[in-house]
Design an enzyme around this catalytic site. Sequence first.
Site, PDB file in Angstrom:
ATOM      1  N   VAL A  83       1.034  -0.956   0.179  1.00 13.10           N
ATOM      2  CA  VAL A  83       0.030   0.028   0.425  1.00 13.10           C
ATOM      3  C   VAL A  83       0.667   0.987   0.213  1.00 13.10           C
ATOM      4  O   VAL A  83       2.026   1.513   1.160  1.00 13.10           O
ATOM      5  CB  VAL A  83      -1.405   0.139   1.198  1.00 13.10           C
ATOM      6  CG1 VAL A  83      -1.626   1.499   1.231  1.00 13.10           C
ATOM      7  CG2 VAL A  83      -1.663  -1.258   1.000  1.00 13.10           C
ATOM      8  N   GLY A  91      -7.164   0.881   5.603  1.00 12.02           N
ATOM      9  CA  GLY A  91      -7.725  -0.124   4.842  1.00 12.02           C
ATOM     10  C   GLY A  91      -7.785  -0.779   3.784  1.00 12.02           C
ATOM     11  O   GLY A  91      -8.505  -1.359   3.298  1.00 12.02           O
ATOM     12  N   ILE A  92      -6.951  -0.074   2.935  1.00  8.35           N
ATOM     13  CA  ILE A  92      -6.948  -0.942   1.853  1.00  8.35           C
ATOM     14  C   ILE A  92      -6.146  -2.105   2.237  1.00  8.35           C
ATOM     15  O   ILE A  92      -6.889  -3.308   1.033  1.00  8.35           O
ATOM     16  CB  ILE A  92      -5.673  -0.327   1.437  1.00  8.35           C
ATOM     17  CG1 ILE A  92      -6.473   1.798   1.044  1.00  8.35           C
ATOM     18  CG2 ILE A  92      -5.356  -0.576  -0.384  1.00  8.35           C
ATOM     19  CD1 ILE A  92      -5.468   2.538   0.514  1.00  8.35           C
ATOM     20  N   ARG A  94      -6.768  -4.469   3.827  1.00  5.44           N
ATOM     21  CA  ARG A  94      -7.721  -5.094   4.835  1.00  5.44           C
ATOM     22  C   ARG A  94      -8.824  -5.686   3.761  1.00  5.44           C
ATOM     23  O   ARG A  94      -9.358  -6.407   2.979  1.00  5.44           O
ATOM     24  CB  ARG A  94      -8.179  -4.335   5.964  1.00  5.44           C
ATOM     25  CG  ARG A  94      -9.652  -5.039   6.690  1.00  5.44           C
ATOM     26  CD  ARG A  94     -10.224  -4.466   7.830  1.00  5.44           C
ATOM     27  NE  ARG A  94      -9.571  -4.775   8.655  1.00  5.44           N
ATOM     28  CZ  ARG A  94      -9.473  -5.847   9.398  1.00  5.44           C
ATOM     29  NH1 ARG A  94     -10.088  -6.912   9.679  1.00  5.44           N
ATOM     30  NH2 ARG A  94      -9.026  -5.819  11.157  1.00  5.44           N
ATOM     31  N   TYR A 122       0.215 -10.576   9.027  1.00  5.02           N
ATOM     32  CA  TYR A 122      -0.967 -11.547   8.619  1.00  5.02           C
ATOM     33  C   TYR A 122      -1.532 -12.067   9.374  1.00  5.02           C
ATOM     34  O   TYR A 122      -2.786 -12.963   9.125  1.00  5.02           O
ATOM     35  CB  TYR A 122      -0.307 -11.805   7.433  1.00  5.02           C
ATOM     36  CG  TYR A 122       0.293 -11.594   6.823  1.00  5.02           C
ATOM     37  CD1 TYR A 122      -0.985 -11.288   5.667  1.00  5.02           C
ATOM     38  CD2 TYR A 122       1.542 -10.786   6.826  1.00  5.02           C
ATOM     39  CE1 TYR A 122      -0.428  -9.992   4.463  1.00  5.02           C
ATOM     40  CE2 TYR A 122       1.676 -10.181   4.907  1.00  5.02           C
ATOM     41  CZ  TYR A 122       0.842  -9.718   4.403  1.00  5.02           C
ATOM     42  OH  TYR A 122       1.209  -9.066   3.359  1.00  5.02           O
ATOM     43  N   PHE A 409       8.840 -16.514  -3.122  1.00  9.64           N
ATOM     44  CA  PHE A 409       7.731 -15.726  -3.416  1.00  9.64           C
ATOM     45  C   PHE A 409       7.105 -14.554  -3.010  1.00  9.64           C
ATOM     46  O   PHE A 409       7.023 -14.388  -2.277  1.00  9.64           O
ATOM     47  CB  PHE A 409       6.336 -16.861  -4.637  1.00  9.64           C
ATOM     48  CG  PHE A 409       5.597 -16.997  -3.441  1.00  9.64           C
ATOM     49  CD1 PHE A 409       4.431 -16.137  -2.601  1.00  9.64           C
ATOM     50  CD2 PHE A 409       6.456 -18.229  -2.243  1.00  9.64           C
ATOM     51  CE1 PHE A 409       3.727 -17.033  -1.407  1.00  9.64           C
ATOM     52  CE2 PHE A 409       4.982 -18.569  -1.197  1.00  9.64           C
ATOM     53  CZ  PHE A 409       3.896 -18.317  -1.298  1.00  9.64           C
TER      54      PHE A 409
HETATM   55  C1  LIG Z   1       1.686  -3.255   5.227  1.00 11.37           C
HETATM   56  C2  LIG Z   1       0.982  -2.778   5.123  1.00 11.37           C
HETATM   57  C3  LIG Z   1       0.223  -3.878   3.157  1.00 11.37           C
HETATM   58  C4  LIG Z   1      -0.647  -2.341   5.329  1.00 11.37           C
HETATM   59  O1  LIG Z   1      -0.832  -1.405   4.619  1.00 11.37           O
HETATM   60  P1  LIG Z   1      -2.210  -1.027   4.482  1.00 11.37           P
HETATM   61  O2  LIG Z   1      -3.247  -0.532   4.343  1.00 11.37           O
HETATM   62  O3  LIG Z   1      -1.494   0.600   6.245  1.00 11.37           O
HETATM   63  O4  LIG Z   1      -2.631  -1.515   5.942  1.00 11.37           O
HETATM   64  P2  LIG Z   1      -4.437  -1.638   6.391  1.00 11.37           P
HETATM   65  O5  LIG Z   1      -5.135  -0.229   6.759  1.00 11.37           O
HETATM   66  O6  LIG Z   1      -5.340  -2.229   6.415  1.00 11.37           O
HETATM   67  O7  LIG Z   1      -3.948  -1.863   8.264  1.00 11.37           O
HETATM   68  C5  LIG Z   1      -5.115  -3.751   7.845  1.00 11.37           C
HETATM   69  C6  LIG Z   1      -4.735  -3.740   9.457  1.00 11.37           C
HETATM   70  O8  LIG Z   1      -3.295  -4.029   9.678  1.00 11.37           O
HETATM   71  C7  LIG Z   1      -2.209  -3.316  11.018  1.00 11.37           C
HETATM   72  N1  LIG Z   1      -1.060  -3.400  10.257  1.00 11.37           N
HETATM   73  C8  LIG Z   1      -0.918  -2.797   8.751  1.00 11.37           C
HETATM   74  N2  LIG Z   1       0.504  -2.796   8.894  1.00 11.37           N
HETATM   75  C9  LIG Z   1       0.819  -3.486   9.528  1.00 11.37           C
HETATM   76  C10 LIG Z   1       1.849  -3.802  10.288  1.00 11.37           C
HETATM   77  N3  LIG Z   1       3.444  -3.505   9.698  1.00 11.37           N
HETATM   78  N4  LIG Z   1       2.254  -4.270  10.995  1.00 11.37           N
HETATM   79  C11 LIG Z   1       1.400  -4.866  11.663  1.00 11.37           C
HETATM   80  N5  LIG Z   1       0.322  -4.192  11.580  1.00 11.37           N
HETATM   81  C12 LIG Z   1       0.178  -3.630  10.987  1.00 11.37           C
HETATM   82  C13 LIG Z   1      -3.716  -2.186  10.308  1.00 11.37           C
HETATM   83  O9  LIG Z   1      -2.667  -1.495  11.974  1.00 11.37           O
HETATM   84  C14 LIG Z   1      -4.933  -3.249  11.007  1.00 11.37           C
HETATM   85  O10 LIG Z   1      -4.590  -3.236  12.097  1.00 11.37           O
HETATM   86  P3  LIG Z   1      -7.120  -3.185  12.683  1.00 11.37           P
HETATM   87  O11 LIG Z   1      -7.082  -3.893  11.438  1.00 11.37           O
HETATM   88  O12 LIG Z   1      -6.819  -4.631  14.243  1.00 11.37           O
HETATM   89  O13 LIG Z   1      -6.970  -1.720  12.410  1.00 11.37           O
HETATM   90  C15 LIG Z   1       1.565  -1.541   3.747  1.00 11.37           C
HETATM   91  O14 LIG Z   1       2.379  -0.208   5.431  1.00 11.37           O
HETATM   92  C16 LIG Z   1       2.797  -1.734   3.197  1.00 11.37           C
HETATM   93  O15 LIG Z   1       2.738  -1.482   2.194  1.00 11.37           O
HETATM   94  N6  LIG Z   1       4.257  -1.515   3.334  1.00 11.37           N
HETATM   95  C17 LIG Z   1       4.965  -2.255   2.577  1.00 11.37           C
HETATM   96  C18 LIG Z   1       5.377  -3.140   2.029  1.00 11.37           C
HETATM   97  C19 LIG Z   1       5.636  -4.268   2.811  1.00 11.37           C
HETATM   98  O16 LIG Z   1       5.726  -4.706   4.075  1.00 11.37           O
HETATM   99  N7  LIG Z   1       4.560  -4.988   2.340  1.00 11.37           N
HETATM  100  C20 LIG Z   1       3.966  -6.652   2.369  1.00 11.37           C
HETATM  101  C21 LIG Z   1       4.596  -7.610   2.180  1.00 11.37           C
HETATM  102  S1  LIG Z   1       4.148  -9.236   2.868  1.00 11.37           S
END
Ligand SMILES: CC(C)(COP(=O)(O)OP(=O)(O)OC[C@H]1O[C@@H](n2cnc3c(N)ncnc32)[C@H](O)[C@@H]1OP(=O)(O)O)[C@@H](O)C(=O)NCCC(=O)NCCS
Length: 409
Positions: A83, A91-92, A94, A122, A409
């Site tokens: 994101v 919430g994206i 989610r 996750y 992957f």
């Molecule tokens: C990780 C990532 C995808 C989260 O996206 P986001 O849109 O901010 O997440 P959301 O707003 O939908 O959050 C959903 C839930 O996850 C939690 N969350 C999101 N990122 C988190 C993280 N890095 N660590 C712990 N919790 C996290 C949020 O607090 C939220 O919790 P809740 O449901 O209890 O309120 C984004 O921060 C990102 O792109 N990070 C860098 C790349 C990365 O690490 N991608 C994952 C690859 S496996």
Amino acid sequence: MTFPLRPITDEELPQLFHALQDPFGFHSDGDDVEDFRLTTELDRTLAAFDDEEMVGTAGAYSFELTVPGNLLVDAAGITIVTVSATHRRRGILRSMMERQLDDVAERGETIAILTASEASIYGRFGYGLASQSSSWTLETDRATLARPSTATGRLRLVDADRFLEAGPQVYDRRRREIPGAVNRVQAWWDVWQKDRPHTRGGQSARWYVLHEDDAGEVDGMLAYRRNRDAEHGLSRNVLTVDQLYGADDEVEAALWSFLLDHDLIHSVAAHGRPVDEPLRWRLADPRRLVTTDVVDDLWLRLVDVCGALSARRYGTTDRLVVEVADPFRPHTAGRYLLDGGPDGAACTRTDADPDLTMDVADLGALYLGGVTATALHRAGRIEEPTPGAVRRADVFFASSPPPWMTTGF
Ligand SMILES: CC(C)(COP(=O)(O)OP(=O)(O)OC[C@H]1O[C@@H](n2cnc3c(N)ncnc32)[C@H](O)[C@@H]1OP(=O)(O)O)[C@@H](O)C(=O)NCCC(=O)NCCS
């Protein structure tokens, strides 16, 4: 505010690839986009849009996953989850996880798997920590094998083209015996073979070795890298294993010996290896294989609980009623009667009293046998309304060998 989700088109692929770069922290050139195109399943991509801007990305591979009993199960390999930093924590992620798991279910896949950039993300979506991997290093002058390989045949140093004629088949046979391993499609090998310099971690290009049996059939493959270093005139050169697979353990031991017996090499290093690396038990001095890291590797989510549970084999014959909580996909929650053993398994929903209660993520963690029910019980994650059910579950869910995720992957 909501951000519409949809799969991308072929024309949008460069835009999606660009969207990955800031979240994952890399800059790329045109070649990377073309590599990405080769392995991307367009209809399994998902992007979130803020007007024209792509602010969220996700994708999936259609994998065959080996599960205990050496059976193959269709599984979605979740990937490229990002994101944009400008849109985080709205919430994206989610919304993408919801949509993606619905898609996985519609396709009839019973399991979703992923590797996580952070282990805190996750669990809330029902993924459990299903396998770990280790990294280690071994100094070659301390690496005498007390149990040398008994494999006959010969080794050949080959070029990449020859390696690719035979190596993938060796992998494909072996991965069917490793719970947690997935298939590698031709496109995966096509990208792998390019060995792009920026993917080498500062090391050399690969060297390739094939092992042939007495009849000249290839039954083992090895790819490795080498870095050059010296201190006070003494070699500090390291060989790093990239791929090592054989038709059996003796062939694999022969490949280890090839690495360990190399001249001018100070040590052999390996990453993402199984936590029960058999090489340690071949060594005259097992402590010399120094574990440098153990990390969570595969995260596994049961999408169709009964479909997944009945698709593997179990360590002993038993019947367990498991009450599953699933806050993220409530329709998956409920009680399941699992009746299984080494020869087969059946699973149905039930109203019977539960022997065990747990979150769907913990059932996902148990699924490949990578953790014991006792460990999860002691961590406060599993309850046993039926006394002794945790011990029964230890034997029941056990997997030999333990799971190993062979392919990132
Ligand atoms: C990780 C990532 C995808 C989260 O996206 P986001 O849109 O901010 O997440 P959301 O707003 O939908 O959050 C959903 C839930 O996850 C939690 N969350 C999101 N990122 C988190 C993280 N890095 N660590 C712990 N919790 C996290 C949020 O607090 C939220 O919790 P809740 O449901 O209890 O309120 C984004 O921060 C990102 O792109 N990070 C860098 C790349 C990365 O690490 N991608 C994952 C690859 S496996």
